[in-house]
Design a protein around this motif. Structure first.
Motif, PDB file in Angstrom:
ATOM      1  N   ILE A 138      57.194  42.883  58.866  1.00  0.00           N
ATOM      2  CA  ILE A 138      56.136  43.510  58.065  1.00  0.00           C
ATOM      3  C   ILE A 138      56.059  42.809  56.715  1.00  0.00           C
ATOM      4  O   ILE A 138      57.087  42.527  56.096  1.00  0.00           O
ATOM      5  CB  ILE A 138      56.407  45.010  57.849  1.00  0.00           C
ATOM      6  N   ILE A 139      54.841  42.564  56.262  1.00  0.00           N
ATOM      7  CA  ILE A 139      54.620  42.059  54.905  1.00  0.00           C
ATOM      8  C   ILE A 139      53.772  43.063  54.148  1.00  0.00           C
ATOM      9  O   ILE A 139      52.666  43.404  54.575  1.00  0.00           O
ATOM     10  CB  ILE A 139      53.923  40.688  54.897  1.00  0.00           C
ATOM     11  N   LEU A 140      54.321  43.557  53.039  1.00  0.00           N
ATOM     12  CA  LEU A 140      53.531  44.374  52.121  1.00  0.00           C
ATOM     13  C   LEU A 140      52.783  43.408  51.217  1.00  0.00           C
ATOM     14  O   LEU A 140      53.379  42.740  50.373  1.00  0.00           O
ATOM     15  CB  LEU A 140      54.436  45.302  51.312  1.00  0.00           C
ATOM     16  N   GLU A 141      51.479  43.316  51.433  1.00  0.00           N
ATOM     17  CA  GLU A 141      50.696  42.273  50.774  1.00  0.00           C
ATOM     18  C   GLU A 141      50.405  42.609  49.307  1.00  0.00           C
ATOM     19  O   GLU A 141      50.349  43.766  48.909  1.00  0.00           O
ATOM     20  CB  GLU A 141      49.369  42.073  51.520  1.00  0.00           C
ATOM     21  N   HIS A 142      50.217  41.541  48.546  1.00  0.00           N
ATOM     22  CA  HIS A 142      49.824  41.584  47.129  1.00  0.00           C
ATOM     23  C   HIS A 142      50.441  42.741  46.356  1.00  0.00           C
ATOM     24  O   HIS A 142      49.738  43.602  45.802  1.00  0.00           O
ATOM     25  CB  HIS A 142      48.306  41.572  46.965  1.00  0.00           C
ATOM     26  N   CYS A 143      51.768  42.777  46.326  1.00  0.00           N
ATOM     27  CA  CYS A 143      52.474  43.820  45.565  1.00  0.00           C
ATOM     28  C   CYS A 143      52.015  43.777  44.110  1.00  0.00           C
ATOM     29  O   CYS A 143      51.964  42.708  43.491  1.00  0.00           O
ATOM     30  CB  CYS A 143      53.979  43.599  45.623  1.00  0.00           C
TER      31      CYS A 143
END
Length: 369
Positions: A184-189
């Motif tokens: 999983i990638i949590l985008e544009h933190c």
């Protein structure tokens, strides 16, 4: 390496793990600028109109991008939609599609077909886990409708663009707990809370950080539509936490510019301002500028900005997470203050134009070796 004193630095070509290249005339305008920014490999977002929901659409889109700029490696994604099934995931893996992008319905540009109920997609996520595909999350909750705002209700806090990202974190953590082997990638933190959430998860979870979030705060986009994006830039403390994550994130965070071009008319002069910051042609320069200012403010230390950190954040760590390589092994030379950001990007044969981030300012130039 005394980073702030350097006039020139040589680095490996970068991997941008989050780009919007649009389609048609806009794509003709912005796709050729990828290499200008020091990037030769990109992960392409699928939120076209209509969205990319089939393998055929995905591969045809990649072919169109290659026709515009053949010297870039395009990693492709599908748009999470009710038509995506476990069978589609299996076929997508065989076709070389890298991941699936999830947008909460209505939260940002071209997200009207997005997710309302994540549980409905649990079978899809389970198959993605088996196939070792990546789930890219736009980590925000849609704002509470204006008529629902009330200071007297006993309901939970109303959602606005300022707390939409922290409000998504419980969903993010639930997905990781249900599917611990799913990448999983949590985008544009954009908040320290998002960074902490990523770091609290297992090694299958990472986060991307944009070039513009390393520079912007609320005051910037509140007065300039060309700095307005989703998620919006937050507080100085959040911005500084992002800078620290670049140099101290232990490979959990890497560059995803979320460069999002809009015709300049969509950014001003209409009833609503389109969300998106266009940074593609100057991507690496923007990151270096932000890090330099972070050193000057004492947010990060000079000795923390090493060549290993720069090449890691700008490419190596993202490629490692995606399981890809830069087959060409290209290198770039950057020179401090040798490039001026154009006021407007335009072409004679294209009927759209885009205003870049930090228009008219100086940044690092890029030369390919």
């Amino acid at each position: 390496m005394n980073f702030t004193k350097l006039d020139e630095i040589e680095l490996l070509a970068a991997f941008d793990a989050h780009v919007h290249l649009r389609d048609g005339p806009m794509s003709q305008l912005v796709t050729p600028t990828i290499r200008n920014g020091g990037v030769n490999q990109v992960y392409v977002m699928p939120n076209l109109v209509p969205p990319i929901t089939t393998i055929q659409q995905c591969l045809e889109y990649r072919d169109r991008l290659k026709a515009v700029e053949p010297n870039v490696d395009y990693l492709m994604s599908l748009y999470l939609h009710e038509s995506i099934t476990p069978e589609v995931i299996r076929d997508a893996k065989k076709a070389g599609v890298m991941g699936v992008k999830s947008y909460p319905a209505g939260v940002t540009t071209n997200s009207s077909s997005g997710v309302v109920d994540y549980e409905a997609f649990y079978p899809v996520f389970a198959e993605m886990e088996k196939q070792d595909m990546i789930l890219n999350l736009h980590g925000e909750v849609p704002s509470t409708p204006p008529h629902a705002h009330s200071s007297t209700t006993k309901d939970s806090t109303a959602i606005t663009i300022l707390n939409a990202e922290p409000a998504f974190i419980p969903t993010f953590k639930t997905l990781h707990s249900k599917f611990p082997k799913l990448r999983i990638i949590l985008e544009h933190c954009s908040t320290s809370a998002a960074l902490a959430a990523v770091q609290s998860c297992g090694p299958q979870v990472a986060g991307t950080i944009t070039a513009h979030h390393l520079s912007l705060i609320i005051d910037d986009w509140a007065g300039d539509p060309f700095c307005f994006c989703k998620p919006v830039a937050k507080t100085p403390e959040d911005r500084d936490a992002l800078l620290r994550a670049v140099v101290n994130g232990n490979e959990r965070f890497f560059l995803g510019t979320d460069s999002a071009p809009h015709d300049s008319k969509k950014k001003r002069g209409e009833d609503k301002i389109a969300a998106g910051v266009f940074s593609q042609p100057y991507a690496i320069g923007y990151v270096l500028d932000a890090l330099e200012k972070g050193v000057e403010r004492g947010v990060i230390k000079e000795q923390e900005v090493t060549k290993v950190v720069l090449e890691g954040f700008l490419g190596a760590w993202g490629r490692k997470f995606y399981g890809v390589e830069d087959s060409k092994g290209e290198r770039i030379v950057l020179r401090r203050g040798a490039e001026e950001v154009v006021n407007v990007l335009r072409k004679k044969e294209v009927d759209v134009e885009v205003v870049p981030f930090r228009r008219g300012e100086k940044t690092w130039s890029v030369t390919w070796k």
